[in-house]
Design an enzyme around this catalytic site. Structure first.
Site, PDB file in Angstrom:
ATOM      1  N   CYS A  92     -54.759  38.013 -18.909  1.00  0.00           N
ATOM      2  CA  CYS A  92     -56.182  37.694 -18.927  1.00  0.00           C
ATOM      3  C   CYS A  92     -56.843  38.112 -17.610  1.00  0.00           C
ATOM      4  O   CYS A  92     -56.337  37.827 -16.518  1.00  0.00           O
ATOM      5  CB  CYS A  92     -56.369  36.188 -19.142  1.00  0.00           C
ATOM      6  SG  CYS A  92     -58.099  35.658 -19.114  1.00  0.00           S
TER       7      CYS A  92
ATOM      8  N   GLN B 139     -62.244  22.864  -7.483  1.00  0.00           N
ATOM      9  CA  GLN B 139     -63.171  23.829  -8.082  1.00  0.00           C
ATOM     10  C   GLN B 139     -62.416  25.118  -8.375  1.00  0.00           C
ATOM     11  O   GLN B 139     -61.677  25.626  -7.534  1.00  0.00           O
ATOM     12  CB  GLN B 139     -64.333  24.106  -7.132  1.00  0.00           C
ATOM     13  CG  GLN B 139     -65.251  22.925  -6.899  1.00  0.00           C
ATOM     14  CD  GLN B 139     -66.232  22.694  -8.040  1.00  0.00           C
ATOM     15  OE1 GLN B 139     -66.125  23.294  -9.120  1.00  0.00           O
ATOM     16  NE2 GLN B 139     -67.197  21.818  -7.809  1.00  0.00           N
TER      17      GLN B 139
ATOM     18  N   GLU C  69     -63.482   8.233  -4.822  1.00  0.00           N
ATOM     19  CA  GLU C  69     -62.924   8.967  -5.969  1.00  0.00           C
ATOM     20  C   GLU C  69     -61.931   8.075  -6.699  1.00  0.00           C
ATOM     21  O   GLU C  69     -61.215   7.284  -6.080  1.00  0.00           O
ATOM     22  CB  GLU C  69     -62.246  10.247  -5.476  1.00  0.00           C
ATOM     23  CG  GLU C  69     -61.420  11.007  -6.471  1.00  0.00           C
ATOM     24  CD  GLU C  69     -62.236  11.491  -7.657  1.00  0.00           C
ATOM     25  OE1 GLU C  69     -61.751  11.317  -8.794  1.00  0.00           O
ATOM     26  OE2 GLU C  69     -63.331  12.016  -7.452  1.00  0.00           O
TER      27      GLU C  69
ATOM     28  N   CYS D  77     -72.314  20.100 -12.889  1.00  0.00           N
ATOM     29  CA  CYS D  77     -71.826  21.182 -13.738  1.00  0.00           C
ATOM     30  C   CYS D  77     -72.478  21.142 -15.116  1.00  0.00           C
ATOM     31  O   CYS D  77     -72.126  21.919 -16.000  1.00  0.00           O
ATOM     32  CB  CYS D  77     -70.301  21.109 -13.873  1.00  0.00           C
ATOM     33  SG  CYS D  77     -69.703  19.599 -14.665  1.00  0.00           S
TER      34      CYS D  77
END
Length: 365
Positions: free
Chosen positions: A61, A185, A248, A324
Site C-alpha cells: 500500500c 497522530q 488523559e 478531527c
C-alpha cells in the site's frame, strides 16, 4: 480554496479568519499500519477484509513508508513460520486478528500481534529471534489480547515481548515515546505542524494577554492529551516557568508522556491519568488555567465539558480546540456561547480522504 477548506468554513461560519492550510506528502505519510490478518497459516493476507470477510492484501500500500512496507513480507512469513492461525471473521475461529506496525523517522519499528488468546504466545516467543534478525529495524514487539468477536483493533491486555516497550517518534520539536496502546497522530509531518502552531499561538497569548504580559506565569491544561504532543510543545517553549498539565484516560499514553517529559527535562509538564471532563470539573477555582487545549475524540467535548468551559473561572480566558471531526466541533462551538472564535487553520492530516484536522483559537467574550 480547496474543497476541504470550503466544507470546513461552511461548517464553522463563526470563525472569522483562516490561515493557509497545513499540508504534507500525499503518499508514504502514515506512520502506523493496522493490518487485518486473514487467509490461512500457509498463505496469510495482511490488509483489510472485503464484504464477505475475506482478506484483501495491502502489503504494498502506498500510504506507508518503505520502513513499514519492507517489514510486511517478513511479517507475513513469520505468520507461517510460527504457525499462527489467522482469525476467520465469518467462522469466528482462529487466533491472529491483526498486525500493527508503527515507524519513526529513523525507520525503527514497533510491532504488535493482536491475538484472540494466549495460545500462540509460546510460538511467537520461540520464533521471535528469527523475526528480529530478518527485520533488524524492529525495536518493540508486543502481543495484545482481544478475546471477543467485535469490530475492535485491540483489547485491554498487552504482553511485552521485547525489553524495549517504547518507540521514540519525533513530531515537531518534541520526541514522543509511543507505546503499544498509546495514541499517536498518524501523519508525522502534519502532526508536527499542528503542535508547532499551538505552541506559536500560546506564545502569542503571552505577548497579547495583559495579565501574562505583566509577568504572570502561564498555566495551561491539555485535556485529552494523548502522548502529550501539545503539552510537551508548550512546556518546551521559551518560558520555563509555564505550568502545563496534561490529562488523559489511557494509562499507556500518560506513562509515555511522563517519560518523554522526563527525557526532555521538561520539569514544568505534569500528566494525570483521569477522565478529562471529571478532572476539570473537580479542580478548585484557584487552580484554574489561563488557557485550555482540547483534542477530543470524534464525538467532541460533550455537554458537561462544554458547560464547564462556558462557566470556567475568570482566569481561564483562552481556548485552543483541535478536532478531527469538524461537525462535532461545530456543535461544541454552538454550546460555548461565552467563547468567541479568533482564527482557525485546517491540517491535512488524512490525505486521500475527506477527513481533516481543524484547529480553532477562541477567547472569552
Amino acid at each position: 480554496m480547496t474543497d476541504a477548506q470550503a466544507r470546513v468554513e461552511a461548517l464553522l461560519p463563526s470563525v472569522p479568519t483562516w490561515l493557509v492550510p497545513a499540508t504534507g506528502p500525499e503518499s508514504r505519510f502514515r506512520n502506523r499500519a493496522k493490518m487485518v490478518v486473514a487467509g490461512t497459516t500457509d498463505a496469510p493476507t495482511l490488509g483489510i477484509l472485503d464484504d464477505a470477510g475475506r482478506g484483501v492484501d495491502l502489503v504494498r500500500c502506498g500510504l506507508y513508508p518503505a520502513s513499514v512496507t519492507d517489514a510486511l513480507e517478513p511479517l507475513r512469513a513469520f505468520v507461517t513460520r510460527a504457525a499462527l492461525v489467522p482469525y476467520d471473521v465469518p467462522a469466528r475461529r482462529g487466533e491472529l486478528k491483526h498486525v500493527h506496525v508503527t515507524t519513526n523517522d529513523a525507520g525503527e519499528l514497533m510491532v504488535r500481534f493482536v491475538l484472540r488468546s494466549t495460545e500462540s504466545l509460546p510460538r511467537i516467543r520461540k520464533h521471535l529471534p528469527h523475526l528480529l534478525e530478518a527485520v533488524p529495524s524492529i525495536r518493540v514487539v508486543s502481543a495484545n489480547l482481544l478475546p471477543q468477536h467485535a469490530a475492535l483493533l485491540e483489547g485491554d491486555v498487552e504482553v511485552p515481548l521485547t525489553p524495549a516497550e517504547r518507540l521514540p517518534v519525533r513530531q515537531g520539536a518534541v520526541t514522543l515515546l509511543a507505546r503499544p496502546q498509546g495514541f499517536l497522530q498518524t501523519d508525522t509531518d502534519v502532526a508536527g505542524q499542528l503542535y508547532t502552531q499551538v505552541a506559536a499561538w500560546v506564545a502569542g497569548l503571552e505577548d497579547d494577554d495583559e495579565v501574562l504580559r505583566g509577568g504572570g506565569a502561564l498555566r495551561l491544561w491539555d485535556l485529552y492529551c494523548g502522548a502529550g504532543g501539545f503539552a510537551l510543545h508548550v512546556a518546551a517553549g521559551p518560558r520555563p516557568e509555564r505550568e502545563v498539565v496534561g490529562v488523559e484516560t489511557s494509562e499507556q499514553a500518560v506513562a509515555a508522556a511522563r517519560d518523554a517529559a522526563r527525557a526532555a527535562g521538561l520539569v514544568g509538564a505534569r500528566f494525570v491519568h483521569a477522565d478529562a471532563t471529571a478532572w476539570a470539573r473537580e479542580q478548585p477555582d484557584d487552580a484554574a488555567p489561563d488557557a485550555v487545549v482540547v483534542n477530543p475524540p470524534r464525538r467532541g467535548l460533550g455537554e458537561r465539558l462544554c458547560g464547564w468551559l462556558d462557566a470556567a473561572p475568570p482566569r481561564t480566558r483562552h481556548l485552543l480546540y483541535s478536532s478531527c471531526n469538524p461537525a462535532s466541533l461545530a456543535r461544541d462551538l454552538e454550546a460555548l456561547p461565552g467563547w468567541e472564535p479568533v482564527r482557525g487553520r485546517l491540517f491535512a492530516m488524512f490525505p486521500q480522504t475527506t477527513h481533516v484536522e481543524v484547529l480553532v483559537q477562541l477567547r472569552r467574550r
